[in-house]
Design a protein around this motif. Structure first.
Motif, PDB file in Angstrom:
ATOM      1  N   UNK A 156      -4.567 -10.304 -14.798  1.00 57.90           N
ATOM      2  CA  UNK A 156      -4.883  -9.112 -13.782  1.00 57.90           C
ATOM      3  C   UNK A 156      -4.184  -9.545 -12.567  1.00 57.90           C
ATOM      4  N   UNK A 157      -3.346  -8.435 -12.063  1.00 50.82           N
ATOM      5  CA  UNK A 157      -2.310  -8.700 -10.987  1.00 50.82           C
ATOM      6  C   UNK A 157      -2.412  -7.626  -9.879  1.00 50.82           C
ATOM      7  N   UNK A 158      -3.080  -6.733 -10.102  1.00 47.44           N
ATOM      8  CA  UNK A 158      -3.122  -5.427  -9.197  1.00 47.44           C
ATOM      9  C   UNK A 158      -4.138  -5.718  -8.082  1.00 47.44           C
ATOM     10  N   UNK A 159      -3.893  -6.799  -7.287  1.00 48.03           N
ATOM     11  CA  UNK A 159      -4.716  -7.193  -6.302  1.00 48.03           C
ATOM     12  C   UNK A 159      -4.076  -7.855  -5.222  1.00 48.03           C
ATOM     13  N   UNK A 160      -4.098  -7.971  -3.947  1.00 47.07           N
ATOM     14  CA  UNK A 160      -3.869  -8.892  -2.972  1.00 47.07           C
ATOM     15  C   UNK A 160      -5.085  -9.462  -2.563  1.00 47.07           C
ATOM     16  N   UNK A 161      -4.931 -10.785  -2.047  1.00 47.05           N
ATOM     17  CA  UNK A 161      -5.893 -11.658  -1.173  1.00 47.05           C
ATOM     18  C   UNK A 161      -5.063 -12.128   0.304  1.00 47.05           C
ATOM     19  N   UNK A 162      -5.941 -11.890   1.271  1.00 44.83           N
ATOM     20  CA  UNK A 162      -5.134 -11.953   2.425  1.00 44.83           C
ATOM     21  C   UNK A 162      -6.058 -12.338   3.564  1.00 44.83           C
ATOM     22  N   UNK A 210       0.821  -1.100   0.193  1.00 45.51           N
ATOM     23  CA  UNK A 210      -0.167   0.212  -0.085  1.00 45.51           C
ATOM     24  C   UNK A 210       1.122   1.261   0.102  1.00 45.51           C
ATOM     25  N   UNK A 211       1.823   1.199   1.033  1.00 44.99           N
ATOM     26  CA  UNK A 211       2.777   2.332   0.924  1.00 44.99           C
ATOM     27  C   UNK A 211       3.487   2.604  -0.245  1.00 44.99           C
ATOM     28  N   UNK A 212       3.893   1.561  -1.052  1.00 38.81           N
ATOM     29  CA  UNK A 212       4.486   1.694  -2.397  1.00 38.81           C
ATOM     30  C   UNK A 212       3.709   1.982  -3.425  1.00 38.81           C
ATOM     31  N   UNK A 213       2.350   1.867  -3.336  1.00 39.91           N
ATOM     32  CA  UNK A 213       1.368   2.142  -4.514  1.00 39.91           C
ATOM     33  C   UNK A 213       0.836   3.309  -4.734  1.00 39.91           C
ATOM     34  N   UNK A 214       1.239   4.052  -5.856  1.00 43.63           N
ATOM     35  CA  UNK A 214       0.788   5.652  -6.121  1.00 43.63           C
ATOM     36  C   UNK A 214      -0.681   5.787  -6.481  1.00 43.63           C
ATOM     37  N   UNK A 215      -1.214   4.755  -7.029  1.00 48.39           N
ATOM     38  CA  UNK A 215      -2.701   5.028  -7.434  1.00 48.39           C
ATOM     39  C   UNK A 215      -3.805   4.587  -6.288  1.00 48.39           C
ATOM     40  N   UNK A 216      -4.945   4.317  -6.784  1.00 51.06           N
ATOM     41  CA  UNK A 216      -6.130   4.442  -5.903  1.00 51.06           C
ATOM     42  C   UNK A 216      -5.882   3.037  -5.197  1.00 51.06           C
ATOM     43  N   UNK A 217      -6.615   2.976  -3.835  1.00 54.33           N
ATOM     44  CA  UNK A 217      -6.680   1.736  -3.167  1.00 54.33           C
ATOM     45  C   UNK A 217      -8.182   1.648  -2.953  1.00 54.33           C
ATOM     46  N   UNK A 218      -8.572   0.190  -3.331  1.00 55.19           N
ATOM     47  CA  UNK A 218      -9.975  -0.197  -3.145  1.00 55.19           C
ATOM     48  C   UNK A 218      -9.802  -1.305  -2.144  1.00 55.19           C
ATOM     49  N   UNK A 260      -5.033  -0.513  -6.639  1.00 55.73           N
ATOM     50  CA  UNK A 260      -4.438  -1.721  -5.747  1.00 55.73           C
ATOM     51  C   UNK A 260      -5.815  -2.088  -5.163  1.00 55.73           C
ATOM     52  N   UNK A 261      -6.268  -3.421  -5.574  1.00 57.97           N
ATOM     53  CA  UNK A 261      -7.349  -3.903  -4.613  1.00 57.97           C
ATOM     54  C   UNK A 261      -6.943  -4.989  -3.609  1.00 57.97           C
ATOM     55  N   UNK A 292     -10.119   4.738  -1.552  1.00 57.42           N
ATOM     56  CA  UNK A 292     -11.076   5.349  -2.433  1.00 57.42           C
ATOM     57  C   UNK A 292     -12.694   4.684  -2.348  1.00 57.42           C
ATOM     58  N   UNK A 293     -12.711   3.534  -2.282  1.00 61.56           N
ATOM     59  CA  UNK A 293     -13.924   2.738  -2.134  1.00 61.56           C
ATOM     60  C   UNK A 293     -13.725   1.558  -1.288  1.00 61.56           C
ATOM     61  N   UNK A 294     -14.761   1.232  -0.648  1.00 56.36           N
ATOM     62  CA  UNK A 294     -15.010  -0.046   0.163  1.00 56.36           C
ATOM     63  C   UNK A 294     -16.063  -0.769  -0.147  1.00 56.36           C
ATOM     64  N   UNK A 295     -15.901  -2.057  -0.482  1.00 56.99           N
ATOM     65  CA  UNK A 295     -16.972  -2.747  -0.756  1.00 56.99           C
ATOM     66  C   UNK A 295     -17.033  -3.889   0.154  1.00 56.99           C
ATOM     67  N   UNK A 296     -18.419  -4.036   0.503  1.00 56.61           N
ATOM     68  CA  UNK A 296     -18.920  -5.107   1.393  1.00 56.61           C
ATOM     69  C   UNK A 296     -20.075  -5.896   0.774  1.00 56.61           C
ATOM     70  N   UNK A 297     -19.647  -7.030   0.178  1.00 54.28           N
ATOM     71  CA  UNK A 297     -20.667  -7.577  -0.739  1.00 54.28           C
ATOM     72  C   UNK A 297     -21.098  -8.817   0.002  1.00 54.28           C
ATOM     73  N   UNK A 298     -22.431  -8.884   0.404  1.00 54.07           N
ATOM     74  CA  UNK A 298     -23.375 -10.047   0.970  1.00 54.07           C
ATOM     75  C   UNK A 298     -22.702 -10.569   2.149  1.00 54.07           C
TER      76      UNK A 298
END
Length: 228
Positions: A112-118, A55-63, A85-86, A137-143
């Motif tokens: 697609x590689x601009x994501x992390x699963x944790x 996250x600290x290295x990413x220059x764009x939007x965080x989702x 970065x999602x 920038x956006x927070x998703x809570x899906x179902x």
């Protein structure tokens, strides 16, 4: 009364509530005044440290994609937002670590590689992210699990002690459910913290999660609450 009954391939919500829970306001106001003091679990701290580096290295939007399950929504959101970065978080290591080639084929997210699963406990992860001042920038809570029995109100996100931190994480929150009352409760709870949003039907052509696809196939309506 049971918690659910079958409709097609899925289950419709059955609840003993007729409206917004009578104790919700009292519960939310208490949590707004008294911050959660729950100790941070070691595995979540370690997971956060790993994600925070990127996250600290990413220059764009965080989702942020909460309760992401097998990560279908995380992959699709990353595909739809290629400069973002999602981050998908789920409590289940089994779901997070599942390498489902069929899912990747269905979503066409091979490159697609601009994501992390944790794997982490969101009750801890939210607080760590807020403390680190992540610019989400956006927070998703899906179902999320609806916990439809009245006595389980504090197991719903808006009845939990971490609810204030969820609202602090990001100004734009997208919550989806096949139980409209869940969204109405969340909407009411958020309003107590000065956050407001609208509930609409979900009309996307592509389902973001396997649950969303299953609900649609069963003829159920899916609803979205957008707070911004």
């Amino acid at each position: 009364m049971t918690n659910s009954e079958t409709v097609g391939d899925s289950k419709a919500i059955v609840t003993n509530q007729t409206g917004v829970h009578e104790n919700l306001e009292k519960i939310v106001l208490k949590h707004l005044i008294h911050a959660s003091q729950k100790p941070i679990q070691a595995h979540t701290q370690e997971a956060f440290n790993l994600v925070n580096e990127r996250v600290q290295q990413h220059q764009g939007e965080i989702i942020f994609d909460s309760c992401c399950g097998v990560g279908q929504s995380t992959r699709l959101l990353a595909k739809m937002n290629p400069t973002a970065l999602v981050i998908g978080v789920d409590k289940s290591a089994h779901r997070i670590n599942r390498n489902d080639s069929v899912l990747v084929d269905q979503t066409n997210t091979h490159q697609v590689e601009n994501f992390m699963l944790v794997r982490a406990d969101l009750n801890d992860f939210y607080r760590l992210a807020v403390a680190a001042k992540w610019q989400v920038s956006k927070h998703y809570i899906l179902y999320p699990n609806p916990w439809p029995k009245s006595k389980h109100i504090q197991r719903r996100w808006h009845g939990s002690a971490v609810f204030p931190e969820m609202l602090k994480l990001c100004n734009t929150l997208i919550l989806r459910s096949n139980w409209r009352l869940y969204l109405e409760e969340f909407q009411f709870a958020a309003s107590l913290a000065g956050k407001h949003g609208d509930i609409t039907l979900v009309e996307d052509q592509q389902a973001l999660t396997p649950f969303e696809a299953k609900y649609r196939a069963s003829g159920q309506q899916c609803w979205q609450l957008l707070i911004k």
